[in-house]
Enzyme design. Structure first.
Site, mmCIF file in Angstrom:
data_model
loop_
_atom_site.group_PDB
_atom_site.id
_atom_site.type_symbol
_atom_site.label_atom_id
_atom_site.label_comp_id
_atom_site.label_asym_id
_atom_site.label_seq_id
_atom_site.Cartn_x
_atom_site.Cartn_y
_atom_site.Cartn_z
ATOM 1 N N LYS A 22 33.660 102.994 30.805
ATOM 2 C CA LYS A 22 34.979 102.358 30.838
ATOM 3 C C LYS A 22 34.946 101.079 31.672
ATOM 4 O O LYS A 22 35.640 100.108 31.368
ATOM 5 C CB LYS A 22 36.022 103.330 31.395
ATOM 6 C CG LYS A 22 36.400 104.442 30.441
ATOM 7 C CD LYS A 22 37.613 105.202 30.946
ATOM 8 C CE LYS A 22 38.096 106.214 29.911
ATOM 9 N NZ LYS A 22 39.321 106.901 30.343
ATOM 10 N N ALA A 75 33.606 98.296 29.637
ATOM 11 C CA ALA A 75 34.596 97.846 28.652
ATOM 12 C C ALA A 75 35.585 96.856 29.266
ATOM 13 O O ALA A 75 36.208 96.065 28.547
ATOM 14 C CB ALA A 75 35.347 99.049 28.079
ATOM 15 N N LYS A 76 35.738 96.871 30.585
ATOM 16 C CA LYS A 76 36.648 95.952 31.263
ATOM 17 C C LYS A 76 36.175 94.499 31.185
ATOM 18 O O LYS A 76 36.925 93.581 31.508
ATOM 19 C CB LYS A 76 36.811 96.359 32.738
ATOM 20 C CG LYS A 76 37.536 97.675 32.938
ATOM 21 C CD LYS A 76 39.010 97.564 32.600
ATOM 22 C CE LYS A 76 39.747 98.858 32.871
ATOM 23 N NZ LYS A 76 41.184 98.766 32.530
ATOM 24 N N GLU A 115 23.192 103.297 44.170
ATOM 25 C CA GLU A 115 24.631 103.373 43.910
ATOM 26 C C GLU A 115 25.005 104.777 43.442
ATOM 27 O O GLU A 115 26.063 105.294 43.778
ATOM 28 C CB GLU A 115 25.011 102.334 42.864
ATOM 29 C CG GLU A 115 26.500 102.206 42.624
ATOM 30 C CD GLU A 115 26.850 101.133 41.611
ATOM 31 O OE1 GLU A 115 28.018 100.723 41.573
ATOM 32 O OE2 GLU A 115 25.950 100.725 40.836
ATOM 33 N N HIS A 171 23.831 97.838 47.078
ATOM 34 C CA HIS A 171 24.566 99.113 47.193
ATOM 35 C C HIS A 171 23.967 100.031 48.261
ATOM 36 O O HIS A 171 24.458 100.061 49.373
ATOM 37 C CB HIS A 171 24.666 99.836 45.842
ATOM 38 C CG HIS A 171 25.504 99.112 44.843
ATOM 39 N ND1 HIS A 171 26.828 98.817 45.068
ATOM 40 C CD2 HIS A 171 25.209 98.612 43.617
ATOM 41 C CE1 HIS A 171 27.318 98.166 44.034
ATOM 42 N NE2 HIS A 171 26.357 98.022 43.137
ATOM 43 N N LEU A 211 36.127 89.667 39.154
ATOM 44 C CA LEU A 211 37.020 89.806 38.000
ATOM 45 C C LEU A 211 37.615 91.201 37.938
ATOM 46 O O LEU A 211 38.786 91.376 37.562
ATOM 47 C CB LEU A 211 36.246 89.501 36.715
ATOM 48 C CG LEU A 211 37.034 89.569 35.402
ATOM 49 C CD1 LEU A 211 38.114 88.500 35.371
ATOM 50 C CD2 LEU A 211 36.101 89.418 34.210
#
Length: 798
Positions: free
Chosen positions: A422, A425-426, A623, A642, A700
């Site tokens: 997801k 997808a951003k 991460e 990370h 972003l």
């Protein structure tokens, strides 16, 4: 029970005060009867069996206290008497261990007596030092926290020796890989390792007060260096030429071959036919697998885990004590520096992706502006038909007026937590992959024109802020040989350059997808597509002129993807080599890293021989996923991004501390994807002294303001109550970890920034007090000394 001295409480009141208080005291005596005093903890109760101690006159009271103090302290008044209590020692170990320990301590005392004097003796009178010289400029004065006694590590001598041997073995492995790959390794650890391995050691002069006082030549050198640092410009000179101009070397006639996933360089065709390649000392797969298995066994060792956990806990506690004792001194030192504060010290965003380096409002404004000014230009193909930007929006039934930040839907939310799919997808504005291709890709129908304009607007903001710098990631996928040339052409044709920016090349670990789509047949094809153009342009810059120009500003490689994907993190020496890896399964993380490292190592040697810039390896690591990722990064990578999983592996965390491996942390990114903000280990890493810096990752998706890096710092400061000194230390760490050139760092941090300890800190540029730098350096040297001294003592005994 320690004896306690009772000191007389002399009367400091003036005669006037006594006269004024006399009537009040007389009145009180009339009202209440005299009450015996039993000290400050209990009052007199009638009926008690304790003898009353009525008040005496001041003279008698003073004389009694003086007699008591002589009895308890001794007539000479200098040392406490031991008559009231005797020290009892309860043995915790067998007699043989106690004897061994005492002999070791006695030997260490003899060595320390013959060694250098104490760290901060009194300055005294030295005729060679001018009256206006303040030695605090070279050896900061502050309250040091030291552990004295026999076992200052808190573990038995035998446990210390066994733990030290394992840690030194791990440090030795990392040093070997860093040296051969031309990446950075701390000089102080290298010095300790040379002592163990019997190599010649370059002595580092101890910068304590006694040494400076007794060596006028050293003091003169330090003063000259300080003067040079003050006169050195703070800002690097601006480039007054075309930034893409550079020297083109002739073809050197070498021959290149990719053999089992690693590029080989041969001096000529004859050597290539005889298979006599230039030996760059690249560790083979068998060596790497053996070292990897050794370190994986090491991090699972129970006693070593306990030892490292104790040391990390000690480092945290020691830092808290340091802050309690010296926070005001550090603040005073910062206030004494003119002009410099947190806002105007250099900061580098050491982990940020170019495709998401703008905030969502910036992207929205740019799309609206482009739609109005350039809406009729063809931007993509739909089958055989060319579509303009206006056509694309009409197909979605949208106009520029309809667009909002909410409609863009590029910001990460609570639905992206542990959902990397997801999150990816951003990257598609309004959920449309076509808009991502038009505005956020370098290789599209318009030649990446809009993406270049967008990034250059970010560059303008950087130049206005003046003190912020970026290390942007651009993608090379490894699907074709011409990706490098297209990327270089995009950068040069659109003049995508800024003094504030350097580039890293990120390589997504997507072999399984390419294989499923028949883009590649074997893993070696990806290796060849990634590295063959780089070896060719090093051999003959005229073969890829744009790429040769572009590589001036590329500092290293990154490996990216979702680390939480299921995989088998360990593999054996019988694993298929890249030319044989044709399965649909994706290779493990460590497999990717090894073959990238091996080729970067060969490439660095080849470029160094030709006098060209070299590259570092700085992957996403820790991460999520298995902790073995961190093991392979410890072996082969200069720094990582990370590093969250280090909090679960004390041995690795301690090793990362000893080697000062850079860790670029992005708390806001982690908060949306893998770890809630309040659970982030960043403040723990900072207090223990790990080389951490703050980065943004994807403005972003995660940030709201025009200055995402400052937003990241400000939230961290509020949540974790970071001081100005902490913030400036993080900023300094980011510059040191970054890939900007040595020449540029000399302007930002001072001309002597590579020197150890306070000598490498110029507070007028970094705003980090010498006290903090000195504390970090002395603490690290103490930890290294504890480890190496125990092994050296054992070697000497044998």
């Amino acid at each position: 029970m320690a004896s306690r001295s009772v000191m007389p409480s002399g009367r400091d009141e003036s005669a006037d005060s006594d006269q004024e208080e006399a009537p009040i005291a007389a009145a009180n005596r009339k009202i209440s009867k005299p009450r015996p005093d039993y000290g400050d903890r209990m009052e007199f109760r009638e009926g008690t069996e304790s003898p009353p101690n009525g008040r005496m006159s001041t003279d008698k009271e003073g004389e009694l206290y003086r007699q008591l103090s002589k009895t308890l302290i001794g007539s000479d008044g200098h040392q406490l008497s031991n008559e009231l209590s005797a020290p009892y020692e309860f043995p915790q170990f067998p007699i043989e261990q106690i004897e061994t320990k005492l002999l070791t301590v006695q030997k260490e005392k003899e060595i320390s007596t013959a060694a250098a004097p104490a760290r901060e003796p009194s300055i005294g009178t030295v005729h060679d030092i001018d009256d206006d010289v303040d030695l605090n400029d070279f050896v900061p004065h502050f309250q040091r926290v030291n552990i004295s006694g026999e076992d200052n590590t808190g573990v038995p001598t035998e446990d210390l020796q066994s733990a030290s041997k394992l840690l030194i073995k791990a440090l030795d492995i990392r040093e070997k890989y860093m040296r051969v790959s031309r990446q950075g390794f701390p000089s102080n650890v290298n010095r300790f390792l040379s002592t163990i391995n019997g190599k010649p050691v370059t002595e580092v002069q101890v910068m304590d007060r006694a040494t400076i006082e007794g060596n006028p030549r050293l003091l003169k050198r330090l003063l000259d260096e300080r003067r040079e640092s003050l006169n050195h410009p703070v800002h690097p000179p601006k480039i007054d030429r075309d930034p893409w101009d550079c020297e083109f070397l002739p073809d050197n006639g070498t021959v290149l071959k990719c053999v089992k996933g690693v590029f080989m360089v041969y001096e000529n065709e004859a050597n290539a036919e005889q298979n006599k390649n230039i030996d760059y000392g690249v560790p083979d797969l068998e060596t790497f697998v053996r070292d990897m298995q050794l370190l994986c066994a090491l991090i699972a060792d129970g006693p070593l885990k306990s030892f490292c956990y104790r040391r990390l806990s000690y480092l945290s506690s020691k830092f808290q004590l340091h802050v309690l004792l010296n926070e005001l001194r550090e603040l005073a030192a910062q206030k004494a520096v003119p002009h410099r504060d947190f806002y105007n010290v250099r900061k580098v965003d050491t982990h940020i992706h170019a495709a998401s380096c703008m905030n969502q409002k910036h992207l929205l404004r740019f799309i609206k502006k482009t739609l109005k000014t350039d809406g009729d230009s063809p931007v993509c193909k739909a089958g055989d038909k060319l579509m303009s930007l206006r056509d694309v929006f009409e197909s979605m039934n949208l106009t520029a007026y309809d667009l909002t930040v909410d409609m863009l839907d590029v910001h990460a939310d609570r639905n992206t937590f542990h959902r990397f799919d997801k999150f990816n997808a951003k990257y598609n504005p309004i959920g449309e992959s076509r808009l991502r291709e038009v505005f956020m890709k370098t290789d599209n129908h318009v030649g990446g024109k809009y993406f270049a304009k967008l990034i250059k607007e970010v560059f303008v903001d950087l130049q206005e802020s003046k003190y912020q710098n970026l290390e942007l990631r651009l993608s090379i996928y490894g699907r074709s040989l011409n990706e490098w040339d297209k990327l270089a052409d995009w950068a040069i044709n659109n003049n995508v350059y800024s003094d504030n920016v350097r580039w890293l090349i990120q390589v997504p670990r997507l072999y399984d997808i390419y294989r499923a789509n028949n883009c590649v047949e074997t893993f070696q094809q990806i290796i060849r597509n990634l590295f063959q153009p780089l070896f060719e342009v090093t051999k003959d810059p005229n073969s890829h002129p744009s790429l040769h120009r572009f590589l001036q500003y590329v500092i290293g490689f990154d490996s990216v993807d979702d680390e939480s994907k299921p995989e088998n993190p360990m593999f054996d020496v019988d694993v298929p080599t890249p030319d044989e890896w044709s399965d649909a399964e994706n290779p493990p993380y460590s497999y990717y890293l090894y073959y990238m490292f091996a080729n970067i190592t060969a490439l660095n040697h080849f470029r160094e021989d030709r006098g060209l810039n070299t590259f570092v390896f700085r992957p996403h690591c820790g991460e999520a996923g298995p902790v073995q990722h961190l093991v392979s990064a410890f072996i082969m990578c200069e720094s990582i991004s990370h590093g969250l999983l280090l909090r679960k592996v004390p041995v690795l965390q301690y090793l990362y501390y000893l080697c000062q491996i850079g860790i670029a942390m992005s708390p806001l990114s982690n908060n949306s994807l893998f770890l809630n903000y309040n659970r982030s280990p960043l403040p723990d890493y900072l207090s223990r002294g790990l080389n951490v810096s703050i980065s943004t990752d994807d403005p972003l998706q995660f940030h709201f303001t025009k200055e995402p890096l400052m937003e990241e710092y400000s939230i961290a400061a509020q949540v974790w109550k970071l001081s100005s000194c902490d913030m400036c230390e993080l900023a300094r760490n980011s510059v040191i970890t970054s890939g900007f050139s040595h020449h540029v760092k000399q302007h930002w941090l001072g001309p002597n920034y590579t020197r150890e300890g306070v000598a490498g800190n110029d507070m007028t540029r970094t705003n980090v007090p010498d006290i903090r730098v000195c504390y970090r350096y002395e603490t690290l040297m103490t930890e290294l000394s504890n480890i190496f001294r125990s092994v050296l003592n054992e070697v000497e005994e044998k």
